[in-house]
Structure formats: structure tokens, C-alpha cells
Design an enzyme around this catalytic site. Sequence first.
Site, PDB file in Angstrom:
ATOM      1  N   VAL A  93       0.845  -1.208   0.000  1.00  0.00           N
ATOM      2  CA  VAL A  93       0.000   0.000   0.000  1.00  0.00           C
ATOM      3  C   VAL A  93       0.876   1.252   0.000  1.00  0.00           C
ATOM      4  O   VAL A  93       0.367   2.372   0.103  1.00  0.00           O
ATOM      5  CB  VAL A  93      -0.938   0.007   1.232  1.00  0.00           C
ATOM      6  CG1 VAL A  93      -1.882  -1.186   1.202  1.00  0.00           C
ATOM      7  CG2 VAL A  93      -0.146   0.034   2.545  1.00  0.00           C
ATOM      8  N   ASP A  94       2.215   1.053  -0.120  1.00  0.00           N
ATOM      9  CA  ASP A  94       3.130   2.177   0.091  1.00  0.00           C
ATOM     10  C   ASP A  94       3.309   3.094  -1.117  1.00  0.00           C
ATOM     11  O   ASP A  94       3.921   4.164  -1.000  1.00  0.00           O
ATOM     12  CB  ASP A  94       4.495   1.673   0.581  1.00  0.00           C
ATOM     13  CG  ASP A  94       5.146   0.651  -0.367  1.00  0.00           C
ATOM     14  OD1 ASP A  94       4.927   0.734  -1.594  1.00  0.00           O
ATOM     15  OD2 ASP A  94       5.881  -0.226   0.127  1.00  0.00           O
ATOM     16  N   HIS A 143      -4.202  -4.284  -2.304  1.00  0.00           N
ATOM     17  CA  HIS A 143      -4.577  -3.945  -0.922  1.00  0.00           C
ATOM     18  C   HIS A 143      -4.768  -2.450  -0.708  1.00  0.00           C
ATOM     19  O   HIS A 143      -4.740  -1.979   0.424  1.00  0.00           O
ATOM     20  CB  HIS A 143      -3.541  -4.522   0.059  1.00  0.00           C
ATOM     21  CG  HIS A 143      -3.537  -6.033   0.097  1.00  0.00           C
ATOM     22  ND1 HIS A 143      -2.578  -6.774   0.749  1.00  0.00           N
ATOM     23  CD2 HIS A 143      -4.391  -6.933  -0.441  1.00  0.00           C
ATOM     24  CE1 HIS A 143      -2.842  -8.072   0.605  1.00  0.00           C
ATOM     25  NE2 HIS A 143      -3.932  -8.196  -0.127  1.00  0.00           N
TER      26      HIS A 143
HETATM   27  N1  APR Z   1      13.816  -8.795  -0.571  1.00  0.00           N
HETATM   28  C1  APR Z   1      12.945  -9.801  -0.818  1.00  0.00           C
HETATM   29  N2  APR Z   1      12.194 -10.385   0.118  1.00  0.00           N
HETATM   30  C2  APR Z   1      12.325  -9.947   1.380  1.00  0.00           C
HETATM   31  C3  APR Z   1      13.212  -8.905   1.728  1.00  0.00           C
HETATM   32  C4  APR Z   1      13.983  -8.320   0.696  1.00  0.00           C
HETATM   33  N3  APR Z   1      14.842  -7.321   0.930  1.00  0.00           N
HETATM   34  N4  APR Z   1      13.101  -8.676   3.069  1.00  0.00           N
HETATM   35  C5  APR Z   1      12.178  -9.529   3.537  1.00  0.00           C
HETATM   36  N5  APR Z   1      11.697 -10.303   2.522  1.00  0.00           N
HETATM   37  C6  APR Z   1      10.639 -11.311   2.552  1.00  0.00           C
HETATM   38  C7  APR Z   1      10.482 -12.034   3.865  1.00  0.00           C
HETATM   39  O1  APR Z   1      11.342 -13.174   3.910  1.00  0.00           O
HETATM   40  C8  APR Z   1       8.990 -12.422   3.816  1.00  0.00           C
HETATM   41  O2  APR Z   1       8.815 -13.685   3.177  1.00  0.00           O
HETATM   42  O3  APR Z   1       9.432 -10.620   2.349  1.00  0.00           O
HETATM   43  C9  APR Z   1       8.365 -11.337   2.950  1.00  0.00           C
HETATM   44  C10 APR Z   1       7.473 -10.372   3.698  1.00  0.00           C
HETATM   45  O4  APR Z   1       6.332 -11.045   4.143  1.00  0.00           O
HETATM   46  P1  APR Z   1       5.148 -10.299   4.907  1.00  0.00           P
HETATM   47  O5  APR Z   1       5.719  -9.424   5.945  1.00  0.00           O
HETATM   48  O6  APR Z   1       4.177 -11.337   5.333  1.00  0.00           O
HETATM   49  O7  APR Z   1       4.522  -9.347   3.772  1.00  0.00           O
HETATM   50  P2  APR Z   1       3.412  -9.683   2.683  1.00  0.00           P
HETATM   51  O8  APR Z   1       3.599 -11.053   2.133  1.00  0.00           O
HETATM   52  O9  APR Z   1       3.425  -8.560   1.734  1.00  0.00           O
HETATM   53  O10 APR Z   1       2.082  -9.646   3.540  1.00  0.00           O
HETATM   54  C11 APR Z   1       0.866  -9.770   2.881  1.00  0.00           C
HETATM   55  O11 APR Z   1      -0.284  -9.132   4.865  1.00  0.00           O
HETATM   56  O12 APR Z   1      -0.884  -7.871   6.771  1.00  0.00           O
HETATM   57  C12 APR Z   1      -0.807  -7.971   5.458  1.00  0.00           C
HETATM   58  O13 APR Z   1      -1.972  -6.502   4.145  1.00  0.00           O
HETATM   59  C13 APR Z   1      -0.669  -6.809   4.560  1.00  0.00           C
HETATM   60  O14 APR Z   1      -0.216  -6.784   2.195  1.00  0.00           O
HETATM   61  C14 APR Z   1       0.160  -7.376   3.435  1.00  0.00           C
HETATM   62  C15 APR Z   1      -0.160  -8.859   3.492  1.00  0.00           C
END
Ligand code: APR
Length: 242
Positions: free
Chosen positions: A104-105, A120
Amino acid sequence: MGDTDAVRGWVRDARHIAVLTGAGMSAESGVPTFRDAQTGLWAHFDPQELATESAFRAHPQRVWDWYAHRRDMIRAVLPNAGHAALAAFARQHPGRQTLITQNVDGLHQRAGNTDALALHGSIAEDRWLDVPRACCRLDALEAGHPPRCPVCGNLRRPAVVWFGENLPADALEAAEHAARHCDLMLVVGTSGEVYPAAGLAFTAHQSGARVVIVNPEPTPLDAVAETCLRETAAVCLPVLLG
Ligand code: APR
């Protein structure tokens, strides 16, 4: 680097590439992810208290202020080399990339992917909590946390998709279409825990596309991946797409 070279070849040869991004995409811009054990937002905050409609109705100021804080923080960061690589690819190969994001950024859009499908929503925007009545006018808002209609009390809320809410239908449909029709899907920086977004990787796989994961950590989506590149988005994407 063998895998990376192979993926570079798939990128070059692909007719259509779908890219699904999550919070890890923006981690190197300085935006915290949700589920990383130490730094993730959900390691410190309970999503049920901040990212649901009922939480907002119960504690509108708390939820509004939390989003306002994140919005201000996001305004102060910049797209990273991964965002830039995706935007450059879209510019150089018109019509060959569909960018689908859970973020959402707005960093993809700021990098130049103005048509990214924001599944989202957008933290920069707000909308009415309840269906607006004739009295609900943006030019007559009562300031506050959150702002409200001074006549009926209807509240402004962040224009993001909370747990339990539907995704924007047009964006989801376009994303599903891209997942069904791409021949390569790059899944970047998502834990693959949240549906329906995570399901797009399965759709792409079932439709015959190669799925490539870019994530330093394993995820449940690895099960359908042709290759998992254990690298970060800002390092890997410029190499894959350059
Ligand atoms: N490059 C690539 N991947 C990365 C990096 C990076 N620099 N840093 C972290 N990660 C990975 C982590 O290993 C993890 O698997 O990014 C992932 C982030 O996962 P989440 O925090 O669960 O984010 P996301 O999958 O986008 O979450 C989905 O959940 O609460 C909600 O609405 C919110 O859109 C979000 C949704």
C-alpha cells in the site's frame, strides 16, 4: 549464479511476465515488513487490533494514528533499485509486464509503474467508513483523528484493504487474468500467507507459467516454484531484468 542466468533467459524469452510483490519489495527502502520475526510490524502489533474494520470502529483514533504514522514514514523513503528495475522494464517492454502488488506504500507507482495493480489499496488515500450520505462532503470535513462528517459523524478511514475485506474487484480480476495468461511469474518479497494474493502464484503455475521466487527466506509458495532465488529484491531484480 546459474539459476540467475537461467531466469534472465526466461525473462528475455517470456511473452508476458506477471510480477507479484509483497512487503519484502520495500524492505530495502526502509519500510518494515509484516511477518519478519524481529522487524515485522505484526511481531509488535496485533493485526486484529489495527487492521480490521471492527478495530477501527472500536478505536478509530488509535487505528487512524497508526496509519498516519506509517503514511508519514513511507512519504520519507524512496523507491529502491528493485522498484526502479521493474519500472524500467515496463517502460522498455510496453505491454509485456503486469505488476501486481500487495503493498500500500505507493513505491512502485512513484518509481514509474503507475498502472501497478494495488490489491490492498493505498495508504496515501482515505475514504468514507460508511456509505456517504448527502451531508458527507470532503470540503466540509471536521478535522480530527480521524476527520469526520460534522453532520452525521461518518468517519474517514485509510483506503487500504483490512483483514476480512474484499479486494478491489477490478484489480483482482486483472491480476487473475495476468496470472492465467503469463508465461513467467516473479514472486518477490511476499510470505505467501495472505489470500487471495498468494493464490495467484498457484493460478500461474496451474496455467503453465514458470514461477520464480525472489526471497531470502523459504515460503509456502516455493512448492510451485521452478526456482527460488534466495536474494533480496533490490539486489536481484536489476540483475534479472537488466
Ligand atoms: N527482498 C525480498 N524479500 C524480502 C526482503 C527483501 N529485501 N526482506 C524480507 N523479505 C521477505 C520475507 O522473507 C517475507 O517472506 O518478504 C516477505 C514479507 O512477508 P510479509 O511481511 O508477510 O509481507 P506480505 O507477504 O506482503 O504480507 C501480505 O499481509 O498484513 C498484510 O496486508 C498486509 O499486504 C500485506 C499482506
